[in-house]
Design an enzyme around this catalytic site. Structure first.
Site, PDB file in Angstrom:
ATOM      1  N   ASP A 139      28.957 -24.557  40.266  1.00 34.65           N
ATOM      2  CA  ASP A 139      28.066 -24.470  39.092  1.00 34.65           C
ATOM      3  C   ASP A 139      27.358 -23.135  39.058  1.00 34.65           C
ATOM      4  O   ASP A 139      26.317 -22.996  39.666  1.00 34.65           O
ATOM      5  CB  ASP A 139      27.068 -25.636  39.170  1.00 34.65           C
ATOM      6  CG  ASP A 139      26.131 -25.678  37.994  1.00 34.65           C
ATOM      7  OD1 ASP A 139      26.426 -25.043  36.978  1.00 34.65           O
ATOM      8  OD2 ASP A 139      25.092 -26.336  38.109  1.00 34.65           O
ATOM      9  N   HIS A 147      23.650 -28.528  42.401  1.00 40.98           N
ATOM     10  CA  HIS A 147      22.182 -28.399  42.421  1.00 40.98           C
ATOM     11  C   HIS A 147      21.575 -28.862  43.760  1.00 40.98           C
ATOM     12  O   HIS A 147      20.359 -28.894  43.898  1.00 40.98           O
ATOM     13  CB  HIS A 147      21.494 -29.157  41.264  1.00 40.98           C
ATOM     14  CG  HIS A 147      21.739 -28.548  39.925  1.00 40.98           C
ATOM     15  ND1 HIS A 147      20.980 -28.837  38.815  1.00 40.98           N
ATOM     16  CD2 HIS A 147      22.661 -27.654  39.502  1.00 40.98           C
ATOM     17  CE1 HIS A 147      21.439 -28.158  37.773  1.00 40.98           C
ATOM     18  NE2 HIS A 147      22.462 -27.438  38.168  1.00 40.98           N
ATOM     19  N   HIS A 198      28.170 -19.777  33.032  1.00 40.54           N
ATOM     20  CA  HIS A 198      26.895 -19.119  33.334  1.00 40.54           C
ATOM     21  C   HIS A 198      26.847 -18.564  34.751  1.00 40.54           C
ATOM     22  O   HIS A 198      27.498 -19.076  35.667  1.00 40.54           O
ATOM     23  CB  HIS A 198      25.706 -20.044  33.055  1.00 40.54           C
ATOM     24  CG  HIS A 198      25.601 -21.265  33.911  1.00 40.54           C
ATOM     25  ND1 HIS A 198      24.917 -21.270  35.099  1.00 40.54           N
ATOM     26  CD2 HIS A 198      26.072 -22.529  33.741  1.00 40.54           C
ATOM     27  CE1 HIS A 198      24.954 -22.497  35.621  1.00 40.54           C
ATOM     28  NE2 HIS A 198      25.662 -23.282  34.820  1.00 40.54           N
ATOM     29  N   ASP A 236      31.573 -26.405  32.681  1.00 38.41           N
ATOM     30  CA  ASP A 236      30.274 -26.583  33.343  1.00 38.41           C
ATOM     31  C   ASP A 236      29.909 -28.061  33.466  1.00 38.41           C
ATOM     32  O   ASP A 236      28.746 -28.420  33.429  1.00 38.41           O
ATOM     33  CB  ASP A 236      29.213 -25.815  32.539  1.00 38.41           C
ATOM     34  CG  ASP A 236      27.917 -25.637  33.310  1.00 38.41           C
ATOM     35  OD1 ASP A 236      27.935 -25.774  34.552  1.00 38.41           O
ATOM     36  OD2 ASP A 236      26.890 -25.369  32.673  1.00 38.41           O
ATOM     37  N   GLU A 293      21.290 -20.310  31.711  1.00 37.24           N
ATOM     38  CA  GLU A 293      21.709 -21.659  31.324  1.00 37.24           C
ATOM     39  C   GLU A 293      20.797 -22.715  31.928  1.00 37.24           C
ATOM     40  O   GLU A 293      20.436 -23.688  31.286  1.00 37.24           O
ATOM     41  CB  GLU A 293      23.158 -21.901  31.761  1.00 37.24           C
ATOM     42  CG  GLU A 293      23.814 -23.115  31.110  1.00 37.24           C
ATOM     43  CD  GLU A 293      23.508 -24.442  31.788  1.00 37.24           C
ATOM     44  OE1 GLU A 293      23.694 -25.482  31.150  1.00 37.24           O
ATOM     45  OE2 GLU A 293      23.080 -24.452  32.963  1.00 37.24           O
ATOM     46  N   GLU A 294      20.427 -22.511  33.182  1.00 35.36           N
ATOM     47  CA  GLU A 294      19.668 -23.543  33.898  1.00 35.36           C
ATOM     48  C   GLU A 294      18.248 -23.700  33.358  1.00 35.36           C
ATOM     49  O   GLU A 294      17.590 -24.695  33.618  1.00 35.36           O
ATOM     50  CB  GLU A 294      19.629 -23.234  35.399  1.00 35.36           C
ATOM     51  CG  GLU A 294      21.007 -23.188  36.070  1.00 35.36           C
ATOM     52  CD  GLU A 294      21.677 -24.557  36.171  1.00 35.36           C
ATOM     53  OE1 GLU A 294      21.095 -25.558  35.732  1.00 35.36           O
ATOM     54  OE2 GLU A 294      22.808 -24.616  36.676  1.00 35.36           O
ATOM     55  N   ASP A 305      23.694 -17.696  36.196  1.00 34.45           N
ATOM     56  CA  ASP A 305      22.444 -18.037  36.878  1.00 34.45           C
ATOM     57  C   ASP A 305      22.650 -19.328  37.660  1.00 34.45           C
ATOM     58  O   ASP A 305      23.550 -20.120  37.354  1.00 34.45           O
ATOM     59  CB  ASP A 305      21.277 -18.187  35.884  1.00 34.45           C
ATOM     60  CG  ASP A 305      21.531 -19.240  34.817  1.00 34.45           C
ATOM     61  OD1 ASP A 305      22.628 -19.243  34.223  1.00 34.45           O
ATOM     62  OD2 ASP A 305      20.642 -20.089  34.578  1.00 34.45           O
TER      63      ASP A 305
HETATM   64 ZN   LIG Z   1      25.929 -25.340  35.217  1.00 31.06          ZN
END
Ligand SMILES: [Zn+2]
Length: 453
Positions: free
Chosen positions: A118, A426, A86, A176, A152-153, A88
């Site tokens: 990520d 994150h 992904h 991921d 995705e998030e 995003d």
């Molecule tokens: Zn991810």
């Protein structure tokens, strides 16, 4: 023996340049700039185009579906092997980064920036692996399709839409999560709790942007002079190794408490600022919301809510990710993950029974778990490639995070994180050593080739 390693070395600087390009797009979903063919906002559309351009530059056919997701086709074959990543990213905190999160920094051969792991870095590791397999002109029977989505998030609506227009690959993986390979993903529930609770001591309280992140900071306005709170608040912070401030706010007091963010599937790695503030305030003010959080939601296994569960994939985890409270109106969001055999209907009614006395209502949205036979060809070959490259004996595992693997049959999460390194996924200062990206690319080369040869 095929020498993937030396091919990877040759591509190393190209890989890093491409990653810097992708990181430069602040692809946090932005509904205010969403429109047709740009469903998740401008930056997410732009980063999709940037990835498609990388494929076109390298001479591959590309396609995209309405700005939701796109793909790059590499090699030939009736059947397709898929790599799903992904583009995003999750939002960044205004404070806490040592460099601009959207300008990739390379220091001591470590790359810093939002998405370097990520999932932009991971996706490129998959892409470069396919590119290298193709370049070596190996005998293969399947085409490789690198697929990338832009949501995705926030629920993977991207690939769900994409797969309404495009066929499923025969099998694949999503880079991921973690190595060695993930054969099971917990089921997930997002519980939204709303209603009205009388002010009594607490004027407002806000924390968190996303349910899937442990909130790092909470800001509350409480009634009365800051002098009433200053000492006990500082004592509490010190005792729990937390940061925060207690200041005058008109006739009232503003409390800011700082915990530590983490992914909601690993809540024990963080310090939930909301839980801690509630545990402090429950001894200072007589407010029902604070009491509810302190008594029933301040642990991360659902013990307080009486929903604790231990199954094939381990313990249930719970994260109180978002809270908004103002003018008596409450909104709370819980992120709950549990082994796939859990009965979510029963869990939801248990939560409702805890919050009903407070006149609150809950709404639960669930995503089923994923379980692929650890003895299947897909798992064993992915695992073998990991073992060959790393010379370790780590075994396939299960996890609490949900990935794209759930949106396609015969798909599991495979890398890109190696055990024992804190990539700050994150969080602030997300980073990955260049070596890890290269090692992951080598594992992907071996794994994909072993499945498509
Ligand atoms: Zn991810």
């Amino acid at each position: 023996m095929i020498d993937f390693r030396s091919e990877i070395e040759k591509e190393k600087e190209n890989f890093i340049n491409d990653l810097a390009t992708l990181v430069s797009y602040p692809s946090v979903q932005d509904d205010s700039t969403a429109k047709e063919n740009q469903p998740f906002g401008k930056a997410n559309r732009d980063v999709l185009d940037a990835m498609l351009s990388i494929g076109q530059r390298d001479g591959f056919a590309t396609a995209e579906v309405d700005g939701y997701a796109g793909h790059i086709d590499i090699g030939e074959g009736e059947e397709t092997f898929g790599v799903l990543g992904h583009l995003d990213v999750v939002p960044v905190n205004d404070i806490g980064w040592d460099s601009n999160p959207f300008v990739m920094k390379r220091e001591n051969e470590i790359l810093y920036g939002r998405g370097v792991v990520d999932d932009k870095g991971a996706l490129l590791a998959g892409y470069y692996a396919c590119k290298i397999i193709n370049k070596l002109d190996l005998d293969t029977r399947m085409k490789m399709r690198v697929i990338f989505g832009c949501n995705e998030e926030l629920g993977s609506k991207c690939v769900k839409h994409y797969f309404t227009k495009m066929p499923f690959p025969k099998m694949g993986f999503t880079p991921d999560a973690s190595f060695p390979v993930v054969y099971g993903e917990k089921a997930m529930a997002t519980v939204n709790i709303t209603g009205s609770i009388a002010k009594k001591g607490l004027i407002s309280m806000f924390a968190g942007k996303r349910a899937n992140i442990v909130p790092e900071e909470v800001i509350a306005i409480v009634e009365g002079s800051y002098k009433n709170y200053l000492k006990s608040f500082n004592d509490f912070l010190e005792k729990n190794h937390l940061d925060g401030t207690c200041e005058e706010e008109g006739n009232h007091t503003r409390l800011i408490l700082k915990g530590k963010s983490a992914h909601a599937s690993l809540p024990h790695e963080g310090k939930n600022a909301v839980s801690y503030l509630a545990l402090y305030l429950v001894n200072e003010i007589d407010n029902e919301l604070i009491k509810l959080i302190a008594d029933n939601m301040s642990d991360y296994h659902g013990v307080g809510l009486k929903i604790a569960h231990n199954g094939l994939m381990g313990d249930l985890t719970m994260n109180l990710g978002v809270i908004g409270y103002k003018n008596d109106q409450v909104s709370l969001t819980l992120d709950i993950r549990a082994s796939h055999e859990i009965d979510f209907a029963k869990m939801s009614s248990q939560i409702q029974s805890v919050i009903s006395p407070y006149q609150l209502q809950s709404e639960t949205a669930t995503t089923p778990g994923l379980y692929v036979d650890p003895q299947s060809e897909l798992i064993t070959k992915l695992h073998q490639a990991y073992q060959e490259v790393t010379q370790t004996n780590d075994q396939p595992q299960t996890m609490g995070g949900g990935t794209y693997a759930k949106s396609m049959p015969n798909c599991v999460a495979f890398g890109v994180e190696f055990d024992g390194y804190d990539y700050k996924i994150h969080g602030n200062n997300e980073n990955i050593p260049v070596d890890h990206l290269m090692l992951a690319t080598e594992i992907y080369c071996k794994a994909i080739y072993s499945l498509i040869k």
